[in-house]
Write a protein that holds these residues in place. Structure first.
Motif, short mmCIF file in Angstrom:
data_model
loop_
_atom_site.label_atom_id
_atom_site.label_comp_id
_atom_site.label_asym_id
_atom_site.label_seq_id
_atom_site.Cartn_x
_atom_site.Cartn_y
_atom_site.Cartn_z
N GLN A 49 0.93 -1.08 -0.17
CA GLN A 49 -0.16 -0.50 -0.14
C GLN A 49 0.65 1.17 -0.09
N ILE A 50 0.63 2.40 -0.65
CA ILE A 50 1.49 3.39 -1.19
C ILE A 50 0.20 4.38 -0.79
N SER A 51 1.15 5.21 -0.54
CA SER A 51 -0.17 6.89 -0.36
C SER A 51 0.37 8.04 -0.55
N SER A 52 -0.40 8.66 -1.13
CA SER A 52 0.02 10.43 -0.92
C SER A 52 -1.52 11.04 -0.68
N SER A 53 -0.65 11.78 0.82
CA SER A 53 -1.61 12.69 1.24
C SER A 53 -3.31 11.64 1.36
N ASP A 54 -4.72 12.16 0.46
CA ASP A 54 -5.67 11.30 0.64
C ASP A 54 -5.33 9.84 -0.12
N CYS A 55 -4.89 9.53 -1.24
CA CYS A 55 -4.93 9.07 -2.40
C CYS A 55 -3.82 7.71 -2.07
N ARG A 73 -8.03 7.83 -12.73
CA ARG A 73 -7.66 9.22 -12.33
C ARG A 73 -7.66 9.85 -10.49
N ILE A 74 -6.96 10.51 -10.75
CA ILE A 74 -6.59 11.15 -9.52
C ILE A 74 -7.33 12.46 -9.78
N GLU A 75 -8.22 13.33 -8.83
CA GLU A 75 -7.79 14.88 -8.69
C GLU A 75 -7.22 14.71 -7.94
N VAL A 76 -6.24 16.13 -8.50
CA VAL A 76 -5.27 16.81 -7.55
C VAL A 76 -5.74 18.33 -7.44
N GLY A 77 -5.29 18.86 -6.02
CA GLY A 77 -5.06 20.35 -6.11
C GLY A 77 -4.21 20.60 -6.65
N ASN A 78 -3.77 21.77 -7.66
CA ASN A 78 -2.31 22.27 -7.92
C ASN A 78 -1.38 21.35 -8.81
N ARG A 106 -7.66 20.42 -16.12
CA ARG A 106 -6.28 20.56 -16.50
C ARG A 106 -6.05 19.12 -15.99
N GLU A 107 -4.97 18.87 -17.03
CA GLU A 107 -5.01 16.81 -17.25
C GLU A 107 -3.46 17.02 -16.84
N VAL A 108 -2.63 16.18 -16.48
CA VAL A 108 -0.89 15.80 -16.50
C VAL A 108 -1.31 13.81 -16.73
N ASN A 116 -0.07 1.04 -16.73
CA ASN A 116 -1.24 0.93 -16.51
C ASN A 116 -1.46 2.40 -16.94
N ARG A 117 -2.45 3.33 -16.33
CA ARG A 117 -2.47 4.82 -17.39
C ARG A 117 -3.10 5.72 -15.99
N ILE A 118 -2.32 6.81 -15.59
CA ILE A 118 -2.97 7.54 -14.78
C ILE A 118 -2.81 9.24 -15.01
N VAL A 119 -4.32 9.52 -14.74
CA VAL A 119 -4.55 10.87 -15.56
C VAL A 119 -4.31 11.55 -13.63
N PHE A 120 -4.07 12.56 -13.31
CA PHE A 120 -3.62 13.50 -13.06
C PHE A 120 -4.49 14.50 -12.73
N TYR A 121 -5.78 15.24 -12.28
CA TYR A 121 -6.36 16.32 -13.01
C TYR A 121 -7.33 17.47 -11.89
N GLU A 122 -7.15 18.48 -11.83
CA GLU A 122 -8.27 19.12 -11.47
C GLU A 122 -8.57 20.33 -12.26
N GLY A 123 -10.22 20.19 -11.73
CA GLY A 123 -10.70 20.92 -12.35
C GLY A 123 -10.48 22.52 -12.77
#
Length: 125
Positions: A49-55, A73-78, A106-108, A116-123
């Motif tokens: 198990q790995i984590s970053s903040s609440d993820c 998809r992982i929602e991020v701030g900034n 806005r997506e990275v 595996n594909r990860i999308v970090f996004y912010e509205g």
């Protein structure tokens, strides 16, 4: 007895095939931290198990736990700061871009070493 159902955040399980590559990508590059790891015996597959903040993510070498090619998809701030940090690391296997989508995010987007594909996004505000 409670009459309501309260669902919590899901914890995705991602398939990995190489512990060293997984640690290089998720711990060194993306800066997740290891919460715990498990093996039934020393020479058996890793479950971590790995984590970053609440993820929270689970990574598994166990056959059947997950399939390669998963998308999440992982929602991020900034997200812009995340993008800058990732580019600044000059990681040999990924130099993700930053995109503004038609659906106002806005997506990275980045792929891990296991497909595996990860999308970090912010509205977009």
């Amino acid at each position: 007895m409670s009459t309501s159902i309260s669902m919590k955040r899901p914890i995705p399980v991602l398939r990995i095939f190489d512990e060293e590559k997984a640690r290089e990508f998720y711990i060194d590059f993306l800066e997740f931290k290891v919460d715990w790891e498990h093996r039934f015996e020393e020479d058996l597959p890793l479950y971590i198990q790995i984590s970053s903040s609440d993820c929270i993510l689970h990574l598994s070498e166990n056959y059947g736990d997950a399939i390669p090619g998963t998308s999440l998809r992982i929602e991020v701030g900034n997200v812009e700061l995340l993008h800058e940090k990732l580019l600044g690391k000059k990681y040999k296997f990924a130099r993700p871009g930053l995109e503004t989508t038609e659906w106002n995010t806005r997506e990275v987007r980045i792929g891990d070493p296991f497909g595996n594909r990860i999308v970090f996004y912010e509205g977009v505000r």
